[in-house]
Design a protein around this motif. Structure first.
Motif, PDB file in Angstrom:
ATOM      1  N   LYS A  53       0.841  -1.196   0.000  1.00  0.00           N
ATOM      2  CA  LYS A  53       0.000   0.000   0.000  1.00  0.00           C
ATOM      3  C   LYS A  53       0.875   1.244   0.000  1.00  0.00           C
ATOM      4  O   LYS A  53       1.848   1.329   0.752  1.00  0.00           O
ATOM      5  N   LEU A  54       0.491   2.214  -0.863  1.00  0.00           N
ATOM      6  CA  LEU A  54       1.242   3.452  -1.024  1.00  0.00           C
ATOM      7  C   LEU A  54       0.280   4.626  -1.023  1.00  0.00           C
ATOM      8  O   LEU A  54      -0.774   4.570  -1.663  1.00  0.00           O
ATOM      9  N   GLY A  55       0.627   5.705  -0.366  1.00  0.00           N
ATOM     10  CA  GLY A  55      -0.136   6.938  -0.445  1.00  0.00           C
ATOM     11  C   GLY A  55       0.443   7.807  -1.547  1.00  0.00           C
ATOM     12  O   GLY A  55       1.603   8.202  -1.472  1.00  0.00           O
ATOM     13  N   ILE A  56      -0.352   8.063  -2.600  1.00  0.00           N
ATOM     14  CA  ILE A  56       0.134   8.834  -3.749  1.00  0.00           C
ATOM     15  C   ILE A  56      -0.910   9.888  -4.127  1.00  0.00           C
ATOM     16  O   ILE A  56      -2.089   9.588  -4.269  1.00  0.00           O
ATOM     17  N   PHE A  57      -0.441  11.127  -4.298  1.00  0.00           N
ATOM     18  CA  PHE A  57      -1.309  12.216  -4.745  1.00  0.00           C
ATOM     19  C   PHE A  57      -1.395  12.145  -6.267  1.00  0.00           C
ATOM     20  O   PHE A  57      -0.389  12.330  -6.955  1.00  0.00           O
ATOM     21  N   LEU A  58      -2.587  11.871  -6.779  1.00  0.00           N
ATOM     22  CA  LEU A  58      -2.810  11.732  -8.219  1.00  0.00           C
ATOM     23  C   LEU A  58      -3.515  12.953  -8.783  1.00  0.00           C
ATOM     24  O   LEU A  58      -4.444  13.488  -8.164  1.00  0.00           O
ATOM     25  N   VAL A  59      -3.088  13.361  -9.972  1.00  0.00           N
ATOM     26  CA  VAL A  59      -3.697  14.481 -10.687  1.00  0.00           C
ATOM     27  C   VAL A  59      -4.134  13.972 -12.060  1.00  0.00           C
ATOM     28  O   VAL A  59      -3.306  13.443 -12.809  1.00  0.00           O
ATOM     29  N   PRO A  60      -5.430  14.092 -12.393  1.00  0.00           N
ATOM     30  CA  PRO A  60      -5.848  13.712 -13.746  1.00  0.00           C
ATOM     31  C   PRO A  60      -5.238  14.684 -14.747  1.00  0.00           C
ATOM     32  O   PRO A  60      -5.259  15.898 -14.529  1.00  0.00           O
ATOM     33  N   THR A  61      -4.671  14.156 -15.836  1.00  0.00           N
ATOM     34  CA  THR A  61      -3.991  15.030 -16.799  1.00  0.00           C
ATOM     35  C   THR A  61      -4.576  14.968 -18.192  1.00  0.00           C
ATOM     36  O   THR A  61      -4.429  15.927 -18.945  1.00  0.00           O
ATOM     37  N   ALA A  62      -5.208  13.863 -18.560  1.00  0.00           N
ATOM     38  CA  ALA A  62      -5.736  13.747 -19.926  1.00  0.00           C
ATOM     39  C   ALA A  62      -6.752  12.619 -19.991  1.00  0.00           C
ATOM     40  O   ALA A  62      -6.680  11.655 -19.230  1.00  0.00           O
ATOM     41  N   GLN A  63      -7.692  12.769 -20.916  1.00  0.00           N
ATOM     42  CA  GLN A  63      -8.593  11.670 -21.245  1.00  0.00           C
ATOM     43  C   GLN A  63      -8.313  11.288 -22.679  1.00  0.00           C
ATOM     44  O   GLN A  63      -8.029  12.140 -23.525  1.00  0.00           O
ATOM     45  N   ASN A  64      -8.364   9.986 -22.944  1.00  0.00           N
ATOM     46  CA  ASN A  64      -8.155   9.486 -24.297  1.00  0.00           C
ATOM     47  C   ASN A  64      -9.146   8.361 -24.556  1.00  0.00           C
ATOM     48  O   ASN A  64     -10.008   8.088 -23.714  1.00  0.00           O
ATOM     49  N   ALA A  65      -9.024   7.716 -25.683  1.00  0.00           N
ATOM     50  CA  ALA A  65      -9.963   6.652 -26.039  1.00  0.00           C
ATOM     51  C   ALA A  65      -9.912   5.494 -25.052  1.00  0.00           C
ATOM     52  O   ALA A  65     -10.890   4.772 -24.883  1.00  0.00           O
ATOM     53  N   THR A  66      -8.791   5.323 -24.383  1.00  0.00           N
ATOM     54  CA  THR A  66      -8.623   4.222 -23.435  1.00  0.00           C
ATOM     55  C   THR A  66      -9.217   4.546 -22.072  1.00  0.00           C
ATOM     56  O   THR A  66      -9.664   3.664 -21.357  1.00  0.00           O
ATOM     57  N   GLY A  67      -9.204   5.805 -21.672  1.00  0.00           N
ATOM     58  CA  GLY A  67      -9.700   6.197 -20.351  1.00  0.00           C
ATOM     59  C   GLY A  67      -9.062   7.491 -19.905  1.00  0.00           C
ATOM     60  O   GLY A  67      -9.009   8.451 -20.664  1.00  0.00           O
ATOM     61  N   THR A  68      -8.512   7.492 -18.701  1.00  0.00           N
ATOM     62  CA  THR A  68      -7.938   8.705 -18.127  1.00  0.00           C
ATOM     63  C   THR A  68      -6.498   8.471 -17.711  1.00  0.00           C
ATOM     64  O   THR A  68      -6.158   7.399 -17.199  1.00  0.00           O
ATOM     65  N   GLN A  69      -5.671   9.476 -17.910  1.00  0.00           N
ATOM     66  CA  GLN A  69      -4.282   9.424 -17.445  1.00  0.00           C
ATOM     67  C   GLN A  69      -4.142  10.269 -16.196  1.00  0.00           C
ATOM     68  O   GLN A  69      -4.794  11.300 -16.059  1.00  0.00           O
ATOM     69  N   TYR A  70      -3.284   9.802 -15.301  1.00  0.00           N
ATOM     70  CA  TYR A  70      -3.013  10.487 -14.033  1.00  0.00           C
ATOM     71  C   TYR A  70      -1.515  10.623 -13.862  1.00  0.00           C
ATOM     72  O   TYR A  70      -0.741   9.765 -14.314  1.00  0.00           O
ATOM     73  N   TYR A  71      -1.116  11.705 -13.196  1.00  0.00           N
ATOM     74  CA  TYR A  71       0.318  11.954 -12.978  1.00  0.00           C
ATOM     75  C   TYR A  71       0.559  12.180 -11.495  1.00  0.00           C
ATOM     76  O   TYR A  71      -0.279  12.779 -10.798  1.00  0.00           O
ATOM     77  N   ALA A  72       1.686  11.713 -11.022  1.00  0.00           N
ATOM     78  CA  ALA A  72       2.125  11.951  -9.658  1.00  0.00           C
ATOM     79  C   ALA A  72       3.560  12.460  -9.713  1.00  0.00           C
ATOM     80  O   ALA A  72       4.395  11.904 -10.421  1.00  0.00           O
ATOM     81  N   THR A  73       3.824  13.546  -8.983  1.00  0.00           N
ATOM     82  CA  THR A  73       5.161  14.119  -8.917  1.00  0.00           C
ATOM     83  C   THR A  73       5.695  13.967  -7.505  1.00  0.00           C
ATOM     84  O   THR A  73       4.994  14.252  -6.533  1.00  0.00           O
TER      85      THR A  73
END
Length: 99
Positions: free
Chosen positions: A77-97
């Motif tokens: 288990k990991l605590g990660i802050f996710l930010v949605p960055t893009a939607q595409n035909a597959t679904g949604t992309q998320y980025y964590a810095t």
């Protein structure tokens, strides 16, 4: 959850594997780790080298940017802050810095 600082080297071997977002909803959200990218370091010698993670979800609804608990078979288990960055035909992309 892990009790240490995560690094690029922790994630790089797991590119291409799935992480499950643990949340209150009924539908499990699976995120595939597309990329782990080392970023330019600006801090002192004892600071963590920054890195970014790009995830892809096939879940069409966008989950809001916030801190989530993710479960991974090898990493636990990991605590990660996710930010949605893009939607595409597959679904949604998320980025964590990580700085």
């Amino acid at each position: 959850m892990l009790d240490r600082i995560l690094t690029y080297e922790d994630f790089e071997p797991h590119v291409g594997t799935d992480f499950t977002v643990l949340h209150a909803g009924d539908t499990p959200i699976i995120l595939n780790l597309l990329e782990a990218t080392a970023l330019k370091k600006f801090g002192g010698e004892d600071s963590r080298a920054p890195f970014g993670l790009l995830f892809q979800s096939s879940y069409q609804d966008v989950i809001p940017q916030q801190l989530f608990t993710l479960q991974h078979d090898a990493m636990g288990k990991l605590g990660i802050f996710l930010v949605p960055t893009a939607q595409n035909a597959t679904g949604t992309q998320y980025y964590a810095t990580f700085n």
